[in-house]
Scaffold this active site. Structure first.
Site, mmCIF file in Angstrom:
data_model
loop_
_atom_site.group_PDB
_atom_site.id
_atom_site.type_symbol
_atom_site.label_atom_id
_atom_site.label_comp_id
_atom_site.label_asym_id
_atom_site.label_seq_id
_atom_site.Cartn_x
_atom_site.Cartn_y
_atom_site.Cartn_z
ATOM 1 N N LYS A 1 0.854 -1.193 0.000
ATOM 2 C CA LYS A 1 0.000 0.000 0.000
ATOM 3 C C LYS A 1 0.880 1.229 0.000
ATOM 4 C CE LYS A 1 -4.436 1.052 0.119
ATOM 5 N NZ LYS A 1 -5.578 0.262 -0.348
HETATM 6 P P1 NAD Z 1 -12.829 8.493 -2.556
HETATM 7 O O1 NAD Z 1 -11.789 9.489 -2.220
HETATM 8 O O2 NAD Z 1 -13.269 8.330 -3.968
HETATM 9 O O3 NAD Z 1 -14.149 8.733 -1.696
HETATM 10 C C1 NAD Z 1 -14.183 8.886 -0.323
HETATM 11 C C2 NAD Z 1 -15.486 9.604 0.007
HETATM 12 O O4 NAD Z 1 -15.649 9.664 1.421
HETATM 13 C C3 NAD Z 1 -15.518 11.037 -0.509
HETATM 14 O O5 NAD Z 1 -16.770 11.289 -1.110
HETATM 15 C C4 NAD Z 1 -15.311 11.865 0.751
HETATM 16 O O6 NAD Z 1 -15.896 13.158 0.664
HETATM 17 C C5 NAD Z 1 -15.982 10.993 1.788
HETATM 18 N N1 NAD Z 1 -15.514 11.246 3.137
HETATM 19 C C6 NAD Z 1 -14.252 11.542 3.547
HETATM 20 N N2 NAD Z 1 -14.221 11.731 4.880
HETATM 21 C C7 NAD Z 1 -15.477 11.535 5.312
HETATM 22 C C8 NAD Z 1 -16.095 11.591 6.587
HETATM 23 N N3 NAD Z 1 -15.392 11.869 7.678
HETATM 24 N N4 NAD Z 1 -17.423 11.327 6.678
HETATM 25 C C9 NAD Z 1 -18.140 11.039 5.580
HETATM 26 N N5 NAD Z 1 -17.618 10.983 4.338
HETATM 27 C C10 NAD Z 1 -16.300 11.233 4.212
HETATM 28 O O7 NAD Z 1 -12.271 7.112 -1.954
HETATM 29 P P2 NAD Z 1 -12.666 5.637 -2.392
HETATM 30 O O8 NAD Z 1 -11.709 5.211 -3.428
HETATM 31 O O9 NAD Z 1 -14.127 5.551 -2.629
HETATM 32 O O10 NAD Z 1 -12.265 4.852 -1.058
HETATM 33 C C11 NAD Z 1 -13.131 4.766 0.060
HETATM 34 C C12 NAD Z 1 -12.705 3.600 0.937
HETATM 35 O O11 NAD Z 1 -12.711 2.401 0.165
HETATM 36 C C13 NAD Z 1 -11.291 3.695 1.531
HETATM 37 O O12 NAD Z 1 -11.276 3.070 2.782
HETATM 38 C C14 NAD Z 1 -10.467 2.878 0.553
HETATM 39 O O13 NAD Z 1 -9.278 2.367 1.136
HETATM 40 C C15 NAD Z 1 -11.440 1.776 0.230
HETATM 41 N N6 NAD Z 1 -11.169 1.068 -1.034
HETATM 42 C C16 NAD Z 1 -11.136 1.741 -2.214
HETATM 43 C C17 NAD Z 1 -10.897 1.022 -3.392
HETATM 44 C C18 NAD Z 1 -10.930 1.665 -4.757
HETATM 45 O O14 NAD Z 1 -10.882 0.933 -5.756
HETATM 46 N N7 NAD Z 1 -11.018 2.980 -4.885
HETATM 47 C C19 NAD Z 1 -10.658 -0.352 -3.341
HETATM 48 C C20 NAD Z 1 -10.715 -1.006 -2.109
HETATM 49 C C21 NAD Z 1 -10.969 -0.267 -0.968
#
Ligand code: NAD
Length: 475
Positions: free
Chosen positions: A106
């Site tokens: 990561k």
């Molecule tokens: P992203 O940046 O696209 O979206 C995150 C969202 O959460 C945003 O809309 C943001 O405004 C919101 N957010 C941030 N802080 C917040 C809070 N305190 N309260 C409410 N909303 C809040 O990120 P993502 O890629 O969707 O990732 C989200 C989660 O999923 C993370 O834990 C990431 O590790 C996990 N994840 C992502 C992927 C991927 O393919 N993108 C894959 C596996 C896991």
């Protein structure tokens, strides 16, 4: 979070330990699998707005039992070593669970991407990528990043381009990173993949009446009330597909600046559009605004989907969380302490290492596509269509026979004739992966009396596979 709360990395270790205690691993091997192999910390300067700004980045490699290692790169202001190591460990177990042939890794950069213009982000991303590439911490055969929080297709395309510039004769250069846009070596369906995987995970859960009953629920996804935290890449796609295709009602969306509520179900596309234009949910006319977003996690609902960040359900609020089923779309949204509390209260948790594995699964397909230098389906599609045509022609001939008295339904011919395109193949491979992985966890959950929950079951399956891989290497 309170002081009695373990850190994110400690939380993952506690969960690991709970499963390892039920296994028969030699102590040395257990320790080898638990620890993070290495973390590289880099500080680099970029000249921006007339001054030099210094940024701190990380790349952790948790386990190299298989290579390349794989894991996203996160852009967030509070990224730190503990968090990156926790996420790298989760990647090891996630890849093992969905049988993606990678070790876990990561990366993270301490930056709030919203504070920078696109061209500045490009400069910063190129420089960070340069630092990692020159140490083989980005490399198609050793370490392959992907998007995570705060990053997406744009950053991945820049990383791929930077790698190609520094490795002009590497024919597999494009496979150095996944999550690229389709026109830059990506694959269709990668952007939606993690949210799509959450949908497939829930669909699979709802195929098993015993599991539905364990959560105190009944019936199908249709009409279930759902709260989603975080309408970013993962949360948006999960919410969109669950509401449009499975009939679930997204009653609340929690974002950084508050939450939105609509008992009849929010229109996800409209809310997302509002956020894109206004930076948050405040003032959105499609639901009732609630300023204290965090407390909405405690609202009544059938399914809670934390899809934003880690540690949001903790020792202080776990007792008040009413959801019957929680699916961890984000990584680590439930701390180890909260996990204990929720388990005691009978809440069923579909754990992160399974629930959000759709991203790495489709990343795996993209990596394979890059290495094979051909898009999925290109060789077979028309041949498949030609064989289908033979059957359709034969059926049409038979349907003209008055004595048989049957006809083909109007759209059968068109639907049956069409060979699968790349997106359909990706979705089919993802669906298969999510079903198989769920069944492997579920079997342990239902057959072992000492395994009370899906998370322990998932860790048991994954640790067993990582151990087998180390053993095969003679360790
Ligand atoms: P992203 O940046 O696209 O979206 C995150 C969202 O959460 C945003 O809309 C943001 O405004 C919101 N957010 C941030 N802080 C917040 C809070 N305190 N309260 C409410 N909303 C809040 O990120 P993502 O890629 O969707 O990732 C989200 C989660 O999923 C993370 O834990 C990431 O590790 C996990 N994840 C992502 C992927 C991927 O393919 N993108 C894959 C596996 C896991």
């Amino acid at each position: 979070m309170s002081a009695r709360e373990p850190s994110f990395r400690q939380s993952v270790e506690l969960m690991f330990n709970r499963a390892a205690a039920l296994m028969d691993l030699p102590p040395g091997l257990e320790e080898k699998i638990r620890v993070c192999n290495s973390t590289y910390v880099v500080r680099f300067g970029v000249r921006l707005r007339g001054e030099i700004r210094t940024f701190t980045g990380y790349r952790s490699v948790h386990s190299e039992h298989m290579e390349p290692v794989k894991g996203g790169i996160r852009y967030a202001a509070n990224v730190n070593q503990d968090e990156v190591e926790a996420l790298a460990a989760l990647m090891t177990f996630k890849c093992a669970l969905v049988e993606a042939p990678f070790g876990g890794s990561k990366g993270g950069l301490c930056i709030d991407p919203r504070q920078y213009e696109d061209h500045e982000l490009e400069q910063i991303t190129r420089r960070f990528a340069y630092e990692l590439i020159k140490r083989d911490l980005i490399n198609p055969s050793q370490n392959v990043p992907a998007p995570d929080m705060g990053t997406g297709e744009k950053e991945m395309a820049i990383i791929a381009d930077q790698y190609a510039r520094m490795n002009t004769t590497d024919i597999n250069a494009r496979a150095c990173v996944t999550g690229k846009p389709p026109h830059a070596g990506g694959i269709k369906g990668r952007v939606e993949a993690t949210g799509r995987g959450v949908q497939y995970a829930l669909q699979e859960f709802f195929r098993h009446p015993d599991d539905i009953a364990k959560a105190g629920l009944s019936g199908s996804l249709d009409g279930k009330s759902v709260i989603v935290q975080g309408l970013g890449n993962v949360g948006y796609h999960a919410a969109l597909f669950l509401s449009r295709e499975d009939g679930a009602k997204i009653t609340h969306i929690i974002e950084r600046d508050g939450a939105l509520h609509n008992a009849d179900g929010l229109d996800i596309a409209l809310v997302r559009d509002w956020i894109a234009h206004h930076g948050g949910v405040r003032g959105c006319p499609h639901g009732h605004y609630i300023e204290q977003g965090g407390v909405v996690l405690e609202e009544e609902c059938d399914i809670l989907v934390p899809a934003a960040l880690e540690g949001v359900i903790h020792a202080e609020n776990a007792e008040r969380v009413k959801a019957k089923l929680i699916i961890e779309a984000a990584n680590g949204p439930i701390t180890a302490t909260a996990d204990e509390i929720l388990r005691r209260r009978g809440t069923v948790i579909i754990p992160d290492l399974y629930a959000n594995a759709g991203g790495v699964t489709v990343s795996y397909f993209e990596w394979v596509k890059n290495l094979s230098h051909i898009r999925f389906g290109r060789m077979q599609r028309r041949q498949e269509e030609a064989r289908h045509l033979l059957i359709v022609n034969e059926l049409e001939r038979l349907s003209k026979d008055k004595e048989l008295g049957w006809t083909l339904s109007p759209d059968f011919k068109e639907r049956y004739l069409r060979g699968a395109d790349e997106l359909e193949l990706v979705r089919s491979g993802l669906d298969d992966t999510m079903r198989e992985a769920y069944q492997s966890m579920r079997e342990v959950w239902h057959t072992r009396q000492d395994v009370p929950d899906l998370r322990t079951a998932a860790f048991l399956v994954s640790i067993g596979r990582v151990a087998a891989s180390y053993r095969a290497k003679g360790l």
